[in-house]
Scaffold this motif. Structure first.
Motif, PDB file in Angstrom:
ATOM      1  N   ILE A   1       0.844  -1.200   0.000  1.00  0.00           N
ATOM      2  CA  ILE A   1       0.000   0.000   0.000  1.00  0.00           C
ATOM      3  C   ILE A   1       0.878   1.249   0.000  1.00  0.00           C
ATOM      4  N   GLN A   2       1.966   1.195   0.763  1.00  0.00           N
ATOM      5  CA  GLN A   2       2.917   2.318   0.753  1.00  0.00           C
ATOM      6  C   GLN A   2       3.536   2.486  -0.643  1.00  0.00           C
ATOM      7  N   ASP A   3       3.838   1.350  -1.289  1.00  0.00           N
ATOM      8  CA  ASP A   3       4.379   1.415  -2.655  1.00  0.00           C
ATOM      9  C   ASP A   3       3.373   2.047  -3.608  1.00  0.00           C
TER      10      ASP A   3
ATOM     11  N   LEU B   1       0.447   3.781 -15.387  1.00  0.00           N
ATOM     12  CA  LEU B   1      -0.726   3.087 -14.861  1.00  0.00           C
ATOM     13  C   LEU B   1      -0.475   1.584 -14.742  1.00  0.00           C
ATOM     14  N   SER B   2       0.348   1.025 -15.615  1.00  0.00           N
ATOM     15  CA  SER B   2       0.630  -0.412 -15.564  1.00  0.00           C
ATOM     16  C   SER B   2       1.331  -0.788 -14.260  1.00  0.00           C
ATOM     17  N   ALA B   3       2.239   0.071 -13.781  1.00  0.00           N
ATOM     18  CA  ALA B   3       2.930  -0.200 -12.510  1.00  0.00           C
ATOM     19  C   ALA B   3       1.931  -0.163 -11.360  1.00  0.00           C
TER      20      ALA B   3
ATOM     21  N   GLU C   1      -0.129  -3.320 -11.457  1.00  0.00           N
ATOM     22  CA  GLU C   1       0.653  -4.462 -10.971  1.00  0.00           C
ATOM     23  C   GLU C   1       0.701  -4.469  -9.438  1.00  0.00           C
ATOM     24  N   LEU C   2       0.920  -3.301  -8.849  1.00  0.00           N
ATOM     25  CA  LEU C   2       0.933  -3.213  -7.379  1.00  0.00           C
ATOM     26  C   LEU C   2      -0.438  -3.559  -6.805  1.00  0.00           C
TER      27      LEU C   2
ATOM     28  N   LYS D   1      -0.837  -7.273  -6.779  1.00  0.00           N
ATOM     29  CA  LYS D   1      -0.081  -7.885  -5.681  1.00  0.00           C
ATOM     30  C   LYS D   1      -0.804  -7.723  -4.352  1.00  0.00           C
ATOM     31  N   VAL D   2      -1.400  -6.554  -4.127  1.00  0.00           N
ATOM     32  CA  VAL D   2      -2.166  -6.328  -2.884  1.00  0.00           C
ATOM     33  C   VAL D   2      -3.336  -7.304  -2.815  1.00  0.00           C
ATOM     34  N   LYS D   3      -4.020  -7.491  -3.935  1.00  0.00           N
ATOM     35  CA  LYS D   3      -5.148  -8.436  -3.948  1.00  0.00           C
ATOM     36  C   LYS D   3      -4.685  -9.850  -3.631  1.00  0.00           C
TER      37      LYS D   3
END
Length: 194
Positions: free
Chosen positions: A27-29, A37-39, A42-43, A46-48
């Motif tokens: 979440i901090q990332d 938007l792709s990055a 992707e983050l 990963k959170v999901k």
């Protein structure tokens, strides 16, 4: 020696804490992401995934709690499961949405700044083109005036060349007349009888 159920409960608790920390880091990332938007997508994925793993571990802990022999331990573990569920629910709703929207807002603001810079660069390029066009038009006008001057010079040179030819012809005729006159005078003086 600890019972296998106790070891399993301890491992589940450790993994829950580990996944919780990983989710916070992701979440901090997301908050710090200023890239494309792709990055950000992707983050978010990963959170999901981490939330899915966290949910799975909480379910395992709940199952282990239901399998406890002692009612007090069972209630204690179920209370812990409820705390984890509430904590996860709080993270997934308000904080996650706020942080994600904040990160998206920051990304959009970054994109807006980049677009503003591109517009400024385009304006500068347009101004440079306008200035270059003016310079070219001025040079073209100067060339036209120089061309007119060159044409006038060419006409004058042609006129002077014709005048020079005419002058040479007149000088030749005058010289011929002079010589004819000198010969005539000499003939009359030297040979008066002829």
């Amino acid at each position: 020696m600890a019972a296998p159920q106790d070891v399993h409960v301890r491992i589940c608790n450790q993994e829950i804490v580990k996944f919780d920390l990983e989710v916070k880091a992701l979440i901090q990332d997301i908050r710090d992401c200023s890239g494309p938007l792709s990055a950000l997508t992707e983050l978010n994925t990963k959170v999901k995934e981490k939330f899915q793993q966290l949910r799975h571990r909480i379910q395992e802990l709940e199952q282990s709690a239901k399998e406890q022999d002692k009612e007090s331990e069972k209630q204690l573990l179920l209370q812990e499961v409820e705390n984890h569920k509430k904590q996860m629910l709080r993270k997934t709703t308000k904080k996650s949405l706020a942080q994600t929207s904040s990160a998206i807002t920051e990304s959009l603001m970054g994109i807006s700044r980049m677009m503003s810079q591109q517009v400024q660069q385009s304006e500068q390029a347009m101004q440079t083109l306008v200035n270059s066009s003016r310079t070219i038009l001025d040079a073209n006008e100067e060339f036209k005036s120089m061309s007119g001057t060159i044409q006038l010079g060419r006409k004058l040179i042609t006129k002077y060349n014709r005048r020079e030819l005419t002058d040479k012809l007149l000088i030749f005729l005058a010289l011929a007349l002079f010589l004819a006159t000198v010969l005539y005078i000499m003939k009359k003086r030297l040979f008066p009888f002829l």
